[in-house]
Structures are given as structure tokens and as C-alpha cells.
Design a protein around this motif. Structure first.
Motif, PDB file in Angstrom:
ATOM      1  N   ALA A 334       0.821  -1.212   0.000  1.00  0.00           N
ATOM      2  CA  ALA A 334       0.000   0.000   0.000  1.00  0.00           C
ATOM      3  C   ALA A 334       0.856   1.264   0.000  1.00  0.00           C
ATOM      4  CB  ALA A 334      -0.938  -0.006   1.206  1.00  0.00           C
ATOM      5  N   ILE A 335       1.894   1.285   0.814  1.00  0.00           N
ATOM      6  CA  ILE A 335       2.689   2.507   0.933  1.00  0.00           C
ATOM      7  C   ILE A 335       3.518   2.756  -0.323  1.00  0.00           C
ATOM      8  CG2 ILE A 335       4.815   1.601   1.965  1.00  0.00           C
ATOM      9  CD1 ILE A 335       2.862   4.684   3.202  1.00  0.00           C
ATOM     10  N   SER A 336       3.779   1.710  -1.099  1.00  0.00           N
ATOM     11  CA  SER A 336       4.604   1.863  -2.304  1.00  0.00           C
ATOM     12  C   SER A 336       3.776   1.840  -3.583  1.00  0.00           C
ATOM     13  CB  SER A 336       5.678   0.768  -2.349  1.00  0.00           C
ATOM     14  OG  SER A 336       5.098  -0.519  -2.456  1.00  0.00           O
ATOM     15  N   LEU A 337       2.474   2.095  -3.483  1.00  0.00           N
ATOM     16  CA  LEU A 337       1.635   2.175  -4.681  1.00  0.00           C
ATOM     17  C   LEU A 337       2.137   3.243  -5.643  1.00  0.00           C
ATOM     18  CD1 LEU A 337      -1.964   1.904  -3.186  1.00  0.00           C
ATOM     19  CD2 LEU A 337      -0.918   0.312  -4.818  1.00  0.00           C
ATOM     20  N   ASP A 338       2.724   4.284  -5.095  1.00  0.00           N
ATOM     21  CA  ASP A 338       3.231   5.393  -5.892  1.00  0.00           C
ATOM     22  C   ASP A 338       4.350   6.031  -5.086  1.00  0.00           C
ATOM     23  OD1 ASP A 338       3.531   7.291  -7.869  1.00  0.00           O
ATOM     24  OD2 ASP A 338       1.589   8.260  -7.559  1.00  0.00           O
ATOM     25  N   ASN A 339       5.064   6.941  -5.700  1.00  0.00           N
ATOM     26  CA  ASN A 339       6.073   7.708  -4.983  1.00  0.00           C
ATOM     27  C   ASN A 339       5.983   9.145  -5.467  1.00  0.00           C
ATOM     28  OD1 ASN A 339       8.437   8.928  -3.946  1.00  0.00           O
ATOM     29  ND2 ASN A 339       9.409   6.921  -3.782  1.00  0.00           N
ATOM     30  N   SER A 340       5.443   9.997  -4.608  1.00  0.00           N
ATOM     31  CA  SER A 340       5.242  11.401  -4.968  1.00  0.00           C
ATOM     32  C   SER A 340       6.441  12.265  -4.604  1.00  0.00           C
ATOM     33  CB  SER A 340       3.988  11.942  -4.267  1.00  0.00           C
ATOM     34  OG  SER A 340       4.078  11.740  -2.865  1.00  0.00           O
ATOM     35  N   GLY A 341       7.445  11.670  -3.939  1.00  0.00           N
ATOM     36  CA  GLY A 341       8.593  12.457  -3.507  1.00  0.00           C
ATOM     37  C   GLY A 341       8.265  13.428  -2.393  1.00  0.00           C
ATOM     38  N   THR A 342       7.088  13.255  -1.777  1.00  0.00           N
ATOM     39  CA  THR A 342       6.644  14.134  -0.694  1.00  0.00           C
ATOM     40  C   THR A 342       6.441  13.327   0.578  1.00  0.00           C
ATOM     41  OG1 THR A 342       4.323  13.815  -1.335  1.00  0.00           O
ATOM     42  CG2 THR A 342       5.470  15.715  -2.273  1.00  0.00           C
ATOM     43  N   TYR A 343       6.614  13.985   1.709  1.00  0.00           N
ATOM     44  CA  TYR A 343       6.436  13.382   3.032  1.00  0.00           C
ATOM     45  C   TYR A 343       7.073  11.991   3.063  1.00  0.00           C
ATOM     46  CZ  TYR A 343       4.244  12.925   7.638  1.00  0.00           C
ATOM     47  OH  TYR A 343       4.017  12.786   8.986  1.00  0.00           O
ATOM     48  N   LEU A 344       8.388  11.977   2.893  1.00  0.00           N
ATOM     49  CA  LEU A 344       9.157  10.732   2.794  1.00  0.00           C
ATOM     50  C   LEU A 344       9.504  10.246   4.197  1.00  0.00           C
ATOM     51  CD1 LEU A 344      11.384  11.926  -0.153  1.00  0.00           C
ATOM     52  CD2 LEU A 344       9.522  10.251  -0.282  1.00  0.00           C
ATOM     53  N   ASN A 345       9.041   9.043   4.524  1.00  0.00           N
ATOM     54  CA  ASN A 345       9.095   8.554   5.896  1.00  0.00           C
ATOM     55  C   ASN A 345       9.716   7.170   5.995  1.00  0.00           C
ATOM     56  OD1 ASN A 345       7.577  10.821   6.825  1.00  0.00           O
ATOM     57  ND2 ASN A 345       5.686   9.817   6.153  1.00  0.00           N
ATOM     58  N   GLY A 346      10.049   6.805   7.226  1.00  0.00           N
ATOM     59  CA  GLY A 346      10.381   5.435   7.568  1.00  0.00           C
ATOM     60  C   GLY A 346       9.320   4.902   8.510  1.00  0.00           C
ATOM     61  N   TYR A 347       8.673   3.799   8.157  1.00  0.00           N
ATOM     62  CA  TYR A 347       7.588   3.216   8.957  1.00  0.00           C
ATOM     63  C   TYR A 347       8.067   1.937   9.623  1.00  0.00           C
ATOM     64  CZ  TYR A 347       4.462   6.337   6.351  1.00  0.00           C
ATOM     65  OH  TYR A 347       3.856   7.440   5.796  1.00  0.00           O
ATOM     66  N   MET A 348       8.048   1.907  10.961  1.00  0.00           N
ATOM     67  CA  MET A 348       8.303   0.676  11.704  1.00  0.00           C
ATOM     68  C   MET A 348       6.987  -0.073  11.854  1.00  0.00           C
ATOM     69  SD  MET A 348      10.737   2.053  14.784  1.00  0.00           S
ATOM     70  CE  MET A 348      12.090   3.186  14.465  1.00  0.00           C
ATOM     71  N   LEU A 349       7.038  -1.393  11.704  1.00  0.00           N
ATOM     72  CA  LEU A 349       5.822  -2.203  11.679  1.00  0.00           C
ATOM     73  C   LEU A 349       5.968  -3.430  12.563  1.00  0.00           C
ATOM     74  CD1 LEU A 349       5.373  -2.121   7.800  1.00  0.00           C
ATOM     75  CD2 LEU A 349       4.218  -0.655   9.469  1.00  0.00           C
ATOM     76  N   VAL A 350       4.835  -3.861  13.125  1.00  0.00           N
ATOM     77  CA  VAL A 350       4.781  -5.080  13.927  1.00  0.00           C
ATOM     78  C   VAL A 350       3.509  -5.831  13.564  1.00  0.00           C
ATOM     79  CG1 VAL A 350       4.731  -6.071  16.247  1.00  0.00           C
ATOM     80  CG2 VAL A 350       5.949  -3.911  15.850  1.00  0.00           C
ATOM     81  N   ASP A 351       3.615  -7.130  13.382  1.00  0.00           N
ATOM     82  CA  ASP A 351       2.448  -7.996  13.237  1.00  0.00           C
ATOM     83  C   ASP A 351       2.260  -8.718  14.567  1.00  0.00           C
ATOM     84  OD1 ASP A 351       0.611 -10.048  12.713  1.00  0.00           O
ATOM     85  OD2 ASP A 351       1.264 -10.256  10.633  1.00  0.00           O
ATOM     86  N   GLU A 356       6.224 -10.865  13.657  1.00  0.00           N
ATOM     87  CA  GLU A 356       7.130 -10.362  12.631  1.00  0.00           C
ATOM     88  C   GLU A 356       7.247  -8.847  12.777  1.00  0.00           C
ATOM     89  OE1 GLU A 356       7.814 -10.565   7.780  1.00  0.00           O
ATOM     90  OE2 GLU A 356       5.785 -10.802   8.590  1.00  0.00           O
ATOM     91  N   THR A 357       8.430  -8.318  12.527  1.00  0.00           N
ATOM     92  CA  THR A 357       8.634  -6.874  12.535  1.00  0.00           C
ATOM     93  C   THR A 357       9.134  -6.434  11.164  1.00  0.00           C
ATOM     94  OG1 THR A 357      10.882  -7.139  13.402  1.00  0.00           O
ATOM     95  CG2 THR A 357       9.113  -6.770  15.005  1.00  0.00           C
ATOM     96  N   GLY A 358       8.928  -5.158  10.873  1.00  0.00           N
ATOM     97  CA  GLY A 358       9.326  -4.651   9.572  1.00  0.00           C
ATOM     98  C   GLY A 358       9.656  -3.178   9.618  1.00  0.00           C
ATOM     99  N   LEU A 359      10.232  -2.719   8.537  1.00  0.00           N
ATOM    100  CA  LEU A 359      10.565  -1.306   8.352  1.00  0.00           C
ATOM    101  C   LEU A 359      10.517  -1.036   6.860  1.00  0.00           C
ATOM    102  CD1 LEU A 359      11.824   1.457   9.379  1.00  0.00           C
ATOM    103  CD2 LEU A 359      14.063   0.391   9.015  1.00  0.00           C
ATOM    104  N   VAL A 360       9.940   0.099   6.476  1.00  0.00           N
ATOM    105  CA  VAL A 360      10.012   0.532   5.085  1.00  0.00           C
ATOM    106  C   VAL A 360      10.517   1.968   5.078  1.00  0.00           C
ATOM    107  CG1 VAL A 360       7.533   1.113   5.103  1.00  0.00           C
ATOM    108  CG2 VAL A 360       8.754   0.952   2.930  1.00  0.00           C
ATOM    109  N   GLU A 361      11.530   2.224   4.250  1.00  0.00           N
ATOM    110  CA  GLU A 361      12.077   3.564   4.077  1.00  0.00           C
ATOM    111  C   GLU A 361      11.986   3.935   2.607  1.00  0.00           C
ATOM    112  OE1 GLU A 361      15.298   4.241   7.501  1.00  0.00           O
ATOM    113  OE2 GLU A 361      15.994   2.834   5.964  1.00  0.00           O
TER     114      GLU A 361
END
Length: 555
Positions: A334-351, A356-361
Motif C-alpha cells: 500500500a505505501i509503495s503504490l506510488d512515490n510522490s517524492g513528498t512526506y518521505l518517511n520510515g515506517y516501523m511495523l509489527v504484526d 514479525e517486525t518490519g521497516l520501510v524507508e
């Protein structure tokens, strides 16, 4: 002597007791009970303020998801009311106050020309968003979920402007395009008593919009901004035995009306920290949903990007991911459906189901995904321009036991693409020293609110004092305004609830504190600051509070 004391005490009791029984707020401050608004048995909500934290829950059930979302938004608008207008005006004031160069707006309060410039950008993005929803190659489930969020936004607007919900077409074929609104509804306002639809869009899209402005031709050279990039949040994730702890604090300016918000819309529930009223999602990104996914976010410090107006902005993608994702890969998608070059974040995730843990930058050209079930992280990447995206990362920021968020990407590729800098370097060392000692919620709360009094640019920090370790000094009314702590156990408890509104229920969500760091035992106080003449709208003079286990108002 004893009788004189008793007589005096008796007079005190005689004077004070009636006031106490009458609920005298200045003697014994008590938060008022929740305010409830209901459309019918299937759609209602509650709101109250606890320890300076506005806390809202909305439940909306309907056979039609779009109608359920619209009614949820309508109730939100009714419950939040004028504090949404305050959020709009506070956002404009922060845009000026937090930018030392005062580039946009150039004075406290935007001019009509500046309002029109921002409205043109927002309207162009909204048109592109509608085009994305109607595009034949947009995946059907994604389009439908985004339509749900759009109807919630429309509901918020109507809740603020109409007495009753509008009779709308909820078939999914109709969308509120620009032809549905008047020209006035697509304009922006400031310090007006009323609010427009585009004002609601502005509140939600604020961070994306300000990146478009910062990287406009006149404010950037070859994609490198001439402005000092904004400074955002601190966060960490820590594995502790069978539990995983997720934390976050928001750096958003001391006018921010940070709050908690729980939305139960049919089978999709989320409880989160919203950066201000009027939001369809978080904006500052901390919370969890009833599928078991926890999330937080720290914004990358960006010098270079390619900010694009006519793309799917991050606020849409993040809200989509946070409300609907049932797994970490779904969040990534969902977060990588597009890349607008705006509000660029790193999301830490937990299931919370699988641990399981994750990170997307992300940079303006690459997404980097990290996943772990307890050991080293497996790292993959997604290129948006066909060029290679390295998966190398900083192994002090990403470890098997913890992740640290300091606005400086762990990904070496993202770091390089964005020409990112670490402008508060003490936080990295503080986290490295303190994170091994996090063993439970209480120690997590202590770390996410750690302030070195000799260096207020700490994990929980402040810019207003004018000193602290940084290669980019400035003095602005900004710093940590809240802190949150959640655990996988809290998520599992949330998943077991019935989803029925009940203000007497004892069920709780995550821990939250509203307030700024105390230096010399003193928090940020507007009336004693360099900005003592700042108009305060639904924010306290003394930015202070205490950790509160937030009620969910749900059975």
C-alpha cells in the motif's frame, strides 16, 4: 490553640465544601465526561479531553462501506466542531513559525495570494487522485478502499457544515469531483469562522503540500531545497521476550493539537494518534488496527527530492496502509503504490499475530523493505525509475532486537538519494545506550521521553531554548509535543473487542502523554516564551501533561 485551629479549619470547610461539591474546576481540575453524538443505533461517537489529550471514538456500521465511512466522518465533524477550524489556522501559523526563512507564508497568516497558490496545488492533487481512482489499471480493492477514505473526508466536511448527512450516491460509481463543489468550497481560508472542503484536504495533506512548496523552482536548485529541512519525530521498536514494544514522539510545533482517535467502520478498526482534529488518518503515524498491525513513522530529513503534485500523495497511501493492512507485506504494497517524492518517511511495523517486525524507508526513487521474525533483517528494494536500489543499511540503527528512528534513514541508498543529514546526533547515541535497558512499558516510557537537560535536542527534545548539539542551529517554537507507547498485548486485546460504543467500558488502548520536555522542571510555556504574543487556539499556554492509558469507549 487547638480550638482556634479547629474553628479556622471549620471556616475553611464551610467555604470550600460547597465549591467542591459544585465541581469547582480551579480547586480540583476534573475532565468533563464524554460528549456523545449519535445518528442512530448504528452510528455514534464520543469525545472527551483527558490530561490535555482530546480522545475520540466513532463507530459506524452499514451494509454499504462507503455509507458507513461517510457517516463516521459526519459524526467526527460533529464531535470535533470548531477545533477543526483551529487546526487549520494553527497549521498555517506553524508553517510560518517553524521555517526560519519564512518562505511560505512570508508572514504570520497567509495572504490571499498564498492561499490561492496552496489551493491550486491541492486542487491539482485532488483531481489527480480522482483520476487515479477511475483509472482502469488501478487495482479494484485499492480503489474501493481509497473511495472509502474519500467518503470519510467528505463526511467530516459535511459534519462541520450541514445539520444532517447529505443524500448521496454510495454505489461507488459517483465521486465528489470538482463539479460537485462550489468554487468557495474548493478555496482555502484562514481565520474565517467557516470551513471549506479544501481546508479539510489541506489539514490532511499538510506535510505533502509543504514539500511541494519547499521544492518549487524558486526555492530549490536541481531538486535541492534552499530551506532548512523540517525536523520531526523520534521512535523505537524493541523486542522484549514474547512481546514487542513500539513507541513514538511527535515533533510538530507547540501549536499542534495532537490527539487520540479510534475509528470502527464495519469490520475495519484502527486506534491511532492523530496529529490534529479533522484527520482521516494519523498524519504523525502511530497506532494499530484490528488485523494486528502496529505502525509508527519518522520523517526522513530531506535535502534533495523530486516532489510531484499529480501523484498519489503519502497521506492517502499511509492512511490506506494503516487502516486496512492485515500483514506487513500488505502494508509495504500500500505505501509503495506510488512515490510522490513528498512526506518521505520510515515506517516501523509489527504484526501482533506472527511477531514479525518490519521497516520501510523511501526516497523519491526507491523503497527499501526490511522484515524479521526475530533474527537479522531480510532486506529487499523496489525501484521506481528502473535504476538499482541498494539494500545496504546502518546496522546500528537496525538490529535483531531493536529499530531506532531519528529522521536519518538507516538505508544507505535512501540516505544518499535524499542527501540526508543527522541534525540531532545525540539521539542516536542516547538510543544506543538506553535501548538495551528497555524491558517493559515503564522503561519504554522513560526512554521515549528522555531529555538531557544540557542538550535539549534529545530523544524527547525542544528547539525553542536556542541551544543543543546540532550542526544546523535554529530557535523555533518546536519540539516533542507528545509520546506514545504500545505493545503487541494491547493490540491483541483490541482485536478481541466487540466494536460496540460504550463510554462506561473499561477497555483501554495505548499510553499517551501530551506535553513538552521539562528543562529545569519547566515545560514550554507560550506566555513565557519568545512567542508570547502568539494567538492560542484550542491549545494550552503550558504545553504539559502526563502519561495516560487512553480509554477506547468500546466493549
Amino acid at each position: 490553640m487547638r480550638n482556634r485551629i479547629l474553628r479556622r479549619f471549620g471556616w475553611i470547610v464551610t467555604l470550600i465544601l460547597p465549591l467542591y461539591l459544585a465541581g469547582c474546576g480551579w480547586l480540583c481540575p476534573v475532565d468533563p465526561p464524554p460528549t456523545i453524538y449519535s445518528l442512530d443505533n448504528n452510528a455514534s461517537g464520543a469525545i472527551e479531553t483527558k490530561n490535555n489529550i482530546v480522545n475520540m471514538t466513532v463507530v459506524s456500521k452499514d451494509a454499504n462501506d462507503l455509507k458507513a465511512e461517510y457517516r463516521a466522518g459526519f459524526i467526527q465533524g460533529k464531535l470535533q466542531g470548531d477545533i477543526v477550524v483551529s487546526a487549520r489556522d494553527n497549521a498555517w501559523d506553524l508553517a510560518y513559525l517553524l521555517d526560519p526563512s519564512h518562505s511560505f507564508p512570508k508572514q504570520l497568516g497567509p495572504t490571499q495570494e498564498e492561499l490561492d497558490t496552496a489551493a491550486d496545488i491541492l486542487n491539482a492533487n485532488y483531481a489527480a487522485f480522482l483520476q487515479y481512482l477511475n483509472a482502469p489499471d488501478t487495482e479494484a480493492v485499492t480503489a474501493y478502499r481509497l473511495k472509502r477514505l474519500l467518503f470519510r473526508m467528505l463526511g467530516i466536511y459535511h459534519g462541520l457544515t450541514l445539520n444532517q448527512p447529505a443524500g448521496l450516491d454510495f454505489s461507488g460509481d459517483w465521486l465528489p469531483n470538482t463539479g460537485y463543489f462550489t468554487a468557495a468550497e474548493l478555496a482555502l481560508g484562514y481565520e474565517t469562522t467557516g470551513i471549506t472542503f479544501m481546508d479539510i484536504y489541506f489539514i490532511n495533506a499538510y506535510c505533502d503540500l509543504m514539500d511541494i512548496v519547499a521544492y518549487a523552482t524558486e526555492l530549490a536548485v536541481n531538486g535541492v531545497t534552499l530551506l532548512d529541512p523540517p525536523d520531526k519525530c523520534s521512535a523505537f521498536l524493541k523486542r522484549v521476550g514474547d512481546e514487542i514494544i513500539l513507541t513514538h514522539n511527535t515533533w510538530q510545533g507547540f501549536l499542534s493539537q495532537t490527539m487520540t482517535q479510534t475509528m470502527v467502520v464495519n469490520d475495519d478498526w484502527v486506534t491511532l494518534n492523530a496529529v490534529c482534529p479533522g484527520m482521516i488518518g494519523s498524519g504523525t503515524d502511530f497506532g494499530y488496527n484490528n488485523k494486528g498491525i502496529m505502525f509508527n513513522e519518522t520523517t526522513h530529513r530531506v535535502s534533495k527530492t523530486e516532489a510531484r503534485t499529480e501523484h498519489l500523495w503519502t497521506f492517502w497511501r499511509a492512511t490506506l496502509a494503516e487502516q486496512f493492512s492485515a500483514s506487513i507485506p500488505e502494508f509495504f504494497e500500500a505505501i509503495s503504490l506510488d512515490n510522490s517524492g513528498t512526506y518521505l518517511n520510515g515506517y516501523m511495523l509489527v504484526d501482533a499475530n506472527t511477531r514479525e517486525t518490519g521497516l520501510v524507508e523511501m526516497s523519491y526513487r526507491c523503497f527499501v523493505f526490511y522484515r524479521s521474525t526475530g533474527g537479522d533483517y531480510a532486506v529487499t528494494s523496489k525501484s521506481m525509475d528502473g535504476e538499482a536500489c541498494s539494500t545496504d543499511y546502518d546496522n546500528e540503527m537496525v538490529t535483531a532486537d531493536y529499530l531506532m528512528g531519528i529522521n536519518y534513514p538507516a538505508s544507505l541508498q535512501v540516505r544518499s538519494d535524499l542527501q540526508s543529514t543527522d541534525n540531532r546526533p545525540a539521539r542516536r547515541e542516547q538510543f544506543r545506550t538506553l535501548l538495551p535497558g528497555v524491558i517493559d512499558v515503564e522503561t519504554a516510557k522513560a526512554v521515549i521521553t528522555y531529555t538531557d537537560p544540557a542538550n535539549p535536542l534529545s530523544i524527547f527534545g525542544r528547539w525553542d531554548l536556542g541551544y543543543g548539539e546540532t550542526p544546523y542551529p535554529k530557535q523555533i517554537p518546536d519540539g516533542s509535543i507528545d509520546a506514545k507507547v504500545g505493545t503487541t498485548g494491547m493490540v491483541r486485546a483490541f482485536m478481541r473487542l466487540s466494536g460496540i460504543l460504550d463510554t462506561s467500558a473499561s477497555n483501554t488502548g495505548f499510553w499517551m502523554l501530551y506535553g513538552s520536555p521539562k528543562v529545569n522542571d519547566t515545560p514550554f510555556i507560550w506566555s513565557e516564551s519568545l512567542w508570547s504574543d502568539q494567538k492560542l487556539r484550542d491549545v494550552p499556554d503550558r504545553v504539559d501533561g502526563r502519561f495516560t492509558l487512553m480509554p477506547l469507549y468500546l466493549r
